[in-house]
Design a protein around this motif. Structure first.
Motif, PDB file in Angstrom:
ATOM      1  N   ALA A 416      20.930   4.836 -22.403  1.00  0.00           N
ATOM      2  CA  ALA A 416      22.563   5.437 -21.914  1.00  0.00           C
ATOM      3  C   ALA A 416      22.337   5.133 -19.986  1.00  0.00           C
ATOM      4  CB  ALA A 416      21.999   6.914 -21.418  1.00  0.00           C
ATOM      5  N   SER A 431      34.212   2.102 -23.469  1.00  0.00           N
ATOM      6  CA  SER A 431      33.628   2.886 -24.281  1.00  0.00           C
ATOM      7  C   SER A 431      34.433   2.800 -25.414  1.00  0.00           C
ATOM      8  CB  SER A 431      33.702   4.468 -23.573  1.00  0.00           C
ATOM      9  OG  SER A 431      33.590   5.532 -24.237  1.00  0.00           O
ATOM     10  N   ILE A 434      32.955   0.635 -28.334  1.00  0.00           N
ATOM     11  CA  ILE A 434      31.052   0.666 -28.687  1.00  0.00           C
ATOM     12  C   ILE A 434      31.632   1.381 -29.736  1.00  0.00           C
ATOM     13  CG2 ILE A 434      29.670   2.337 -28.155  1.00  0.00           C
ATOM     14  CD1 ILE A 434      29.575   1.198 -25.281  1.00  0.00           C
ATOM     15  N   GLN A 456      26.678   7.515 -25.862  1.00  0.00           N
ATOM     16  CA  GLN A 456      27.659   7.637 -25.410  1.00  0.00           C
ATOM     17  C   GLN A 456      28.166   9.178 -24.298  1.00  0.00           C
ATOM     18  OE1 GLN A 456      31.051   4.594 -24.964  1.00  0.00           O
ATOM     19  NE2 GLN A 456      31.354   5.039 -27.080  1.00  0.00           N
ATOM     20  N   THR A 459      25.231   8.661 -20.908  1.00  0.00           N
ATOM     21  CA  THR A 459      25.788   7.396 -20.327  1.00  0.00           C
ATOM     22  C   THR A 459      26.792   8.565 -19.084  1.00  0.00           C
ATOM     23  OG1 THR A 459      25.389   5.830 -22.263  1.00  0.00           O
ATOM     24  CG2 THR A 459      26.911   4.994 -20.045  1.00  0.00           C
ATOM     25  N   SER A 467      31.190  14.102 -19.590  1.00  0.00           N
ATOM     26  CA  SER A 467      30.688  14.082 -21.087  1.00  0.00           C
ATOM     27  C   SER A 467      31.569  13.830 -22.500  1.00  0.00           C
ATOM     28  CB  SER A 467      29.932  13.977 -21.186  1.00  0.00           C
ATOM     29  OG  SER A 467      29.676  15.822 -21.294  1.00  0.00           O
ATOM     30  N   ILE A 470      34.719  10.868 -22.762  1.00  0.00           N
ATOM     31  CA  ILE A 470      33.864   9.960 -23.177  1.00  0.00           C
ATOM     32  C   ILE A 470      33.197  10.296 -24.412  1.00  0.00           C
ATOM     33  CG2 ILE A 470      31.807   8.406 -23.265  1.00  0.00           C
ATOM     34  CD1 ILE A 470      34.063   8.280 -20.416  1.00  0.00           C
ATOM     35  N   GLN A 474      34.652   7.700 -27.801  1.00  0.00           N
ATOM     36  CA  GLN A 474      33.991   7.231 -28.694  1.00  0.00           C
ATOM     37  C   GLN A 474      35.372   7.112 -30.300  1.00  0.00           C
ATOM     38  OE1 GLN A 474      31.155   5.623 -30.292  1.00  0.00           O
ATOM     39  NE2 GLN A 474      31.589   6.539 -31.967  1.00  0.00           N
TER      40      GLN A 474
END
Length: 532
Positions: A416, A431, A434, A456, A459, A467, A470, A474
């Motif tokens: 990350a 993102s 991924i 993710q 990161t 978070s 993100i 994901q």
């Protein structure tokens, strides 16, 4: 200083090794998911022990967590598939499908009903390839070209996958990131606004180009609004396991209403969109089983899921829970693993698995009372479920253990930090891709979340952005990526007699997958850096 940088880069590349092994074995060696997952898991254990200082106790506990999390997810998977197989063996799935077909003769609306909404409803109750296997052949019988039937289903149902299978992927991203269900579910529903509308327009464009999009635009705009609103509401009510089934069902109902409005009654396009195959009406004029009877197990499931949201009922069943406690651990290099209490808790009332089994039992009683039940169905449904789920289960277990081992050994944290440094503020745009990569490799939104969910979220923390956003991106990206997953494409192609012609389907779905993911990434960037 240069030596320190070189050592850090070398360690980062070694941290990537489990993922590289997974990519290499799936893409180059063409191994199946269980075999690739097992080798990648062993690699993660080796790297964690030798390079990252994880001792045997820490790794043993990590694998135990992986088994616990797998049990949570697999209980949903097996219950959802078994419930579906019972309903299918009784003949109720065909009745439900026939009711969808009979709504309108307008071909543009038919493709929206079947590929965008009904396939998504099937994803909500079963998933794991069932929507494509069921809906695409029905569309071919309706007169759609096989390649169009498969491609429209793959693009059309991508919005429904994260909350589908009674929430298996949704629960996975929640568990691997430790983000509360309501929090991440609400954000997922907000981000899914983009895929919902774009997948609707995408199905129309695949079917009939710009003219079909223009003709179907009012239906997509109205129905998409209903889908997005109800998806958001389900998550606000902490009923994420219904956040595909209910919106998809409401979407079918909305399209049925739209078909009867002046826009589509007076301007039906059934003749202008000519399909190569002759249209065949699959609806029997006399149905032995009515829609409500066919749908009865899912009525029971909806009622049970709503009951589970009542605080008093939830408190009453709270002692009937299973979960394991795990102590705090630390690697040789000081990476801390926090303690866990009742990890991956399975509650009799709040977990979708037991609710689906109760719904299956209720459905059996209803079908038996109505005279549609055969005693051998139980065994037939069980045998089919075992055949469908064994391979998927082994793949999930190995990949979950790989992901948890990487996380607890500090491997995910190092990756990350490296990704944050390499991409900087552009990371939210990257993102969703991924997530797409994970779904492409494993054929599963659930597995993709296990592989990359924690990475993710970690990161995002390093970059100082949300978070939650993100992690939601994901799962959304992984859902969109399922439209190009080779295993699903092959399944759909096989069911419509296109064996060996999978490239024709993928050439149609890839542009939509990449385009929708880009828009999701831009959407996420705006939320990450401008709004928040």
């Amino acid at each position: 200083m240069n030596e320190d940088i070189a050592m850090l880069v070398g360690k980062w590349l070694l941290a990537l090794l489990p993922i590289i092994v997974l990519l290499f074995t799936i893409l180059y060696l063409k191994w199946d998911a269980p075999k690739s997952g097992a080798v990648a898991w062993f690699t993660s254990m080796l790297i964690g022990s030798v390079i990252f200082g994880a001792d045997n106790r820490l790794l043993a506990l990590a694998n135990s967590k992986g088994m616990s999390l797998s049990a949570y997810v697999l209980l949903i998977v097996w219950s959802a598939v078994y419930l579906y197989n019972i309903v299918e063996k009784v003949g109720a799935v065909k009745v439900i499908g026939d009711n969808m077909i009979s709504i309108t003769k307008d071909k543009a609306l038919q493709v929206l009903i079947m590929a965008w909404c009904f396939s998504s409803f099937m994803q909500g109750i079963a998933g794991f390839g069932v929507p494509i296997a069921v809906v695409a052949p029905i569309m071919v019988v309706m007169g759609f070209q096989p390649v169009v039937a498969v491609a429209t289903c793959l693009v059309g149902y991508c919005w429904s996958i994260s909350f589908g299978s009674m929430g298996s992927s949704f629960y996975t991203i929640q568990l691997v990131t430790s983000i509360p269900a309501v929090t991440i579910g609400t954000w997922m529903s907000i981000i899914f606004i983009v895929p919902v509308f774009l997948s609707g327009f995408g199905t129309l464009f695949i079917f009939g180009g710009k003219s079909a999009v223009k003709h179907g635009m009012p239906a997509v705009l109205v129905t998409g609004t209903v889908i997005c609103s109800s998806m958001w509401l389900m998550n606000i009510l902490d009923a994420g396991q219904l956040a595909t089934m209910i919106p998809a069902l409401l979407g079918c109902c909305t399209l049925a209403i739209m078909a009867r409005t002046r826009i589509y009654r007076e301007n039906s396009q059934e003749e202008s969109f000519v399909i190569a195959a002759a249209e065949t009406n699959t609806c029997s004029t006399v149905k032995k089983m009515g829609f409500h009877l066919a749908f009865s197990p899912y009525y029971i499931l909806i009622a049970l899921s709503l009951l589970a949201q009542i605080k008093g009922a939830a408190h009453l069943f709270s002692p009937l829970s299973w979960g394991l406690d795990y102590p705090a651990e630390q690697t040789v290099f000081g990476y801390m693993v926090k303690p866990e209490h009742m990890y991956a808790r399975i509650n009799l009332l709040n977990h979708p698995g037991p609710l689906m089994m109760i719904a299956a039992l209720g459905g059996i009683l209803v079908f038996k009372r109505a005279g549609y039940w055969r005693s051998e169905i139980l065994g037939e449904a069980a045998a089919k479920t075992i055949k469908q789920c064994i391979t998927t289960s082994v793949g999930i277990i190995t990949m979950v253990m790989m992901a948890i081992s990487m996380n607890d050994a500090g491997i995910t944290s190092l990756l990350a930090n490296g990704m944050a440094g390499a991409t900087g503020k552009l990371f939210p745009v990257l993102s969703p891709y991924i997530g797409v990569l994970g779904a492409f490799l494993t054929g599963s939104n659930t597995n993709a979340n296990v592989m990359f969910g924690a990475l993710q979220a970690e990161t995002a923390k390093v970059l100082g952005i949300s978070s939650v956003i993100i992690a939601a991106v994901q799962s959304v990206g992984a859902a969109v990526g399922c439209s190009i997953a080779p295993t699903t494409v092959m399944l759909g192609s096989t069911t419509v007699g296109m064996n060996g012609r999978e490239s024709e389907v993928m050439s149609r779905t890839i542009p939509y997958c990449l385009g929708i993911s880009l828009m999701v990434g831009i959407y996420a960037w705006i939320f990450s850096y401008i709004i928040f």
